[in-house]
Design a protein around this motif. Structure first.
Motif, short mmCIF file in Angstrom:
data_model
loop_
_atom_site.label_atom_id
_atom_site.label_comp_id
_atom_site.label_asym_id
_atom_site.label_seq_id
_atom_site.Cartn_x
_atom_site.Cartn_y
_atom_site.Cartn_z
N ARG A 129 0.69 -1.41 0.22
CA ARG A 129 -0.05 -0.07 0.11
C ARG A 129 0.77 1.14 0.17
NH1 ARG A 129 -3.80 -3.31 -1.30
NH2 ARG A 129 -5.17 -4.46 0.16
N GLY A 130 2.07 1.09 -0.73
CA GLY A 130 2.97 2.30 -0.79
C GLY A 130 2.23 3.44 -1.36
N SER A 131 1.19 3.36 -1.97
CA SER A 131 0.67 4.55 -2.80
C SER A 131 -0.18 5.52 -1.70
CB SER A 131 -0.04 4.05 -3.81
OG SER A 131 -1.26 3.46 -3.27
N ALA A 190 7.20 5.20 -8.30
CA ALA A 190 7.44 3.60 -8.03
C ALA A 190 8.83 3.13 -7.33
CB ALA A 190 7.68 3.14 -9.57
N ASP A 191 9.86 4.13 -7.40
CA ASP A 191 10.97 3.92 -6.79
C ASP A 191 10.78 3.95 -5.23
OD1 ASP A 191 12.43 3.47 -9.06
OD2 ASP A 191 13.40 5.20 -9.15
N SER A 192 10.03 5.19 -4.98
CA SER A 192 9.58 5.12 -3.53
C SER A 192 8.94 3.68 -3.07
CB SER A 192 8.83 6.26 -3.15
OG SER A 192 9.45 7.52 -3.75
N THR A 238 8.83 -1.33 0.21
CA THR A 238 8.58 -2.73 0.06
C THR A 238 9.82 -3.35 0.63
OG1 THR A 238 6.95 -2.86 -1.62
CG2 THR A 238 8.11 -4.80 -1.14
N ALA A 239 10.97 -2.93 0.20
CA ALA A 239 12.31 -3.60 0.65
C ALA A 239 12.67 -3.41 2.18
CB ALA A 239 13.32 -2.96 -0.21
N THR A 245 11.42 -3.75 9.33
CA THR A 245 10.68 -3.40 10.02
C THR A 245 9.84 -4.23 10.75
OG1 THR A 245 9.20 -2.61 8.37
CG2 THR A 245 10.86 -1.17 8.89
N MET A 246 9.41 -5.39 10.18
CA MET A 246 8.31 -6.18 10.69
C MET A 246 9.29 -7.14 11.52
SD MET A 246 5.36 -5.97 10.11
CE MET A 246 4.31 -7.30 10.00
N THR A 247 10.54 -7.49 11.25
CA THR A 247 11.18 -8.28 12.28
C THR A 247 11.52 -7.56 13.38
OG1 THR A 247 12.26 -9.44 10.29
CG2 THR A 247 13.65 -9.33 12.33
#
Length: 206
Positions: free
Chosen positions: A111-113, A119-121, A126-127, A132-134
């Motif tokens: 949901r980066g939008s 798109a690079d953002s 995503t990367a 962050t979840m860890t």
């Protein structure tokens, strides 16, 4: 009472709590693949275009934490919230963390939008998700689970909330072998009749 939900989303936490409290409700799946949540028909029900939504008489309630609190208040004998103020504050602090931080970390993957246009953002966000979840999962393991559940031996409304988010961890690149307490929590929750019922109804994967 009608619950609008999408399978595998945080809305399933409300269904699990309703099953735990043995409160009857109708299920109304919202098809995210067809972007049903963005259509005028659903936006008339929930202008945010998100799930969950709970229809109760003429009211349409939203936000996972609020709905979980509502379920607990409807059936106090189910003991889904503690009477001890300190325990209640701990329970809610976990829920607020899930809402404000961990769920947001996860959302950066798809949901980066919501936060950026380039798109690079989106790719950069995503990367970052596995990291962050860890970090969030280790925080939960070390500071939030006080035994079998968030409150120790007693299940509360924080546990369905946490469980659904934990079902996303492996898909978010989190190594559960490094999180034995969370792995045990996931197994424990999966064995509860409420979660089994959600699985049987197609809300979660087996």
């Amino acid at each position: 009472m009608r619950l609008y939900y999408a399978p595998k989303t945080i809305s399933v936490a409300v269904a699990i709590a309703l099953y735990e409290a043995e409160i009857a409700f109708e299920m109304y799946p919202v098809n995210f693949r067809n972007s049903e949540q963005t259509k005028p028909e659903y936006l008339a029900i929930n202008p945010k275009g998100r799930v969950p939504t709970l229809e109760v008489d003429d009211e349409r309630l939203s936000e996972t934490g609020a709905l979980l609190e509502y379920v607990a208040a409807l059936k106090p004998e189910a003991k889904l919230t503690p009477t001890n103020p300190v325990e209640a504050a701990h329970m809610r602090s976990v829920m607020f963390y899930l809402a404000s931080t961990m769920h947001v970390n996860h959302a950066h993957k798809m949901r980066g939008s919501r936060w950026a246009d380039l798109a690079d953002s989106h790719a950069d966000m995503t990367a970052k998700v596995p990291e962050t979840m860890t970090q969030s999962a280790h925080y939960i393991q070390e500071n939030c689970l006080r035994g079998d559940y968030v409150l120790g031996s007693q299940l509360s409304i924080a546990d369905p909330y946490l469980f659904v988010i934990c079902t996303w961890l492996e898909g978010d690149g989190v190594d559960l072998s490094q999180l034995p307490i969370i792995a045990g929590f996931i197994d424990r929750m999966r064995n509860r009749p409420s979660v089994q019922k959600a699985i049987e109804n197609g809300m979660l994967s087996a």
